[in-house]
Write a protein that holds these residues in place. Sequence first.
Motif, PDB file in Angstrom:
ATOM      1  N   GLY A  58       2.655 -16.043  -3.966  1.00 39.34           N
ATOM      2  CA  GLY A  58       2.190 -14.882  -4.709  1.00 39.34           C
ATOM      3  C   GLY A  58       3.059 -14.556  -5.898  1.00 39.34           C
TER       4      GLY A  58
ATOM      5  N   LEU B  63       4.049 -17.298   0.446  1.00 38.81           N
ATOM      6  CA  LEU B  63       2.642 -16.984   0.195  1.00 38.81           C
ATOM      7  C   LEU B  63       2.151 -17.507  -1.152  1.00 38.81           C
TER       8      LEU B  63
ATOM      9  N   THR C 150       1.388  -9.158  -8.548  1.00 38.78           N
ATOM     10  CA  THR C 150       0.249  -8.450  -7.973  1.00 38.78           C
ATOM     11  C   THR C 150       0.324  -8.433  -6.453  1.00 38.78           C
ATOM     12  N   GLU C 151       0.584  -9.583  -5.848  1.00 40.93           N
ATOM     13  CA  GLU C 151       0.662  -9.670  -4.387  1.00 40.93           C
ATOM     14  C   GLU C 151       1.851  -8.872  -3.850  1.00 40.93           C
ATOM     15  N   THR C 152       2.971  -8.943  -4.579  1.00 38.92           N
ATOM     16  CA  THR C 152       4.151  -8.206  -4.145  1.00 38.92           C
ATOM     17  C   THR C 152       3.888  -6.706  -4.149  1.00 38.92           C
TER      18      THR C 152
ATOM     19  N   LEU D 265       1.246  -5.689  -1.332  1.00 37.23           N
ATOM     20  CA  LEU D 265       1.763  -5.665   0.039  1.00 37.23           C
ATOM     21  C   LEU D 265       2.735  -4.518   0.260  1.00 37.23           C
TER      22      LEU D 265
ATOM     23  N   TYR E 175      -2.115 -10.609   5.629  1.00 40.06           N
ATOM     24  CA  TYR E 175      -0.849  -9.910   5.391  1.00 40.06           C
ATOM     25  C   TYR E 175      -1.071  -8.490   4.883  1.00 40.06           C
ATOM     26  N   ILE E 176      -2.188  -8.270   4.222  1.00 32.12           N
ATOM     27  CA  ILE E 176      -2.532  -6.888   3.871  1.00 32.12           C
ATOM     28  C   ILE E 176      -2.698  -6.067   5.141  1.00 32.12           C
TER      29      ILE E 176
ATOM     30  N   VAL F 276       7.499 -13.551  -0.600  1.00 36.38           N
ATOM     31  CA  VAL F 276       6.130 -13.562  -1.137  1.00 36.38           C
ATOM     32  C   VAL F 276       5.917 -14.763  -2.037  1.00 36.38           C
TER      33      VAL F 276
ATOM     34  N   LEU G 153      -4.046 -13.994   2.159  1.00 37.61           N
ATOM     35  CA  LEU G 153      -3.560 -12.674   1.764  1.00 37.61           C
ATOM     36  C   LEU G 153      -4.159 -11.539   2.594  1.00 37.61           C
TER      37      LEU G 153
END
Length: 253
Positions: free
Chosen positions: A84, A82, A87-89, A92, A147-148, A78, A144
């Motif tokens: 990230g 990405l 938050t992104e980790t 996902l 990938y979501i 991530v 993002l």
Amino acid sequence: MLTLSGLPVIVVVDLVTFAVAAVLIAGIATGTRAVAETGRKPAGGIAFGGRRIRIGLAIAALAGCAQGIFVVLFVVWVVRELGGGATETGLLRGVQAIGSIGLGLLLATSRRTPGPATLVAAGAGAFGLLSFAVWNGPAVTDALPVYIALFILVGAPGIAMLTGLISLLQQETTDQVRGRVFGVFGAIFEGSSGVGMLAAGLLADRIGIMPMLDLQAALYLAAGATALLLIRPNWSGPVIRKPARRSDVVHPH
């Protein structure tokens, strides 16, 4: 939660979930056990005497190794691929539950569902293919939302594989040995996860995280291919029927 409140709050919430689970388990009433007729003779009281049980445990080993690699390298992927952070980790990882719950409800409410072996083979195969798409997707886009959507999809084959594997082991064991079989199942899965974690930690810097993540996807494909042995265990080619000879025909009297 990690972004808004920090790690201590997450630890407390995690402890509460275990406490609630313990209370719920304690409230389960014990009574007469229902015996389900599956139409298949269990493994004769011998815990690991059945070929299908051994294949199931081999699948657990492959899936455990793949999971261990994922646990170590997911956050690194991530951050590096990405761009990230926390938050992104968390996002996902969390959205996988949408696919898992969705397919779980579908399996629970459907009148007809695939057999356990089919669930394992299809789930592990789809898991592997989606994993390849996820890990190599940043070569095309790092958006993002893409990938979501992919991680929501990943949750579905994961629960299919797990549901099929647990159902298979339940069907292939008797009451007397089921606890031992599931104990070994848990030990194999967790032990293999540890092997995957060690491999990821030792090899990622030497050969790169992308080859290791592609290996993770390949392990799920191998698990799906192994599950095919459960679907057609005794297949030896097409059956050729010879025309009946006159002497073979039984005439009614």
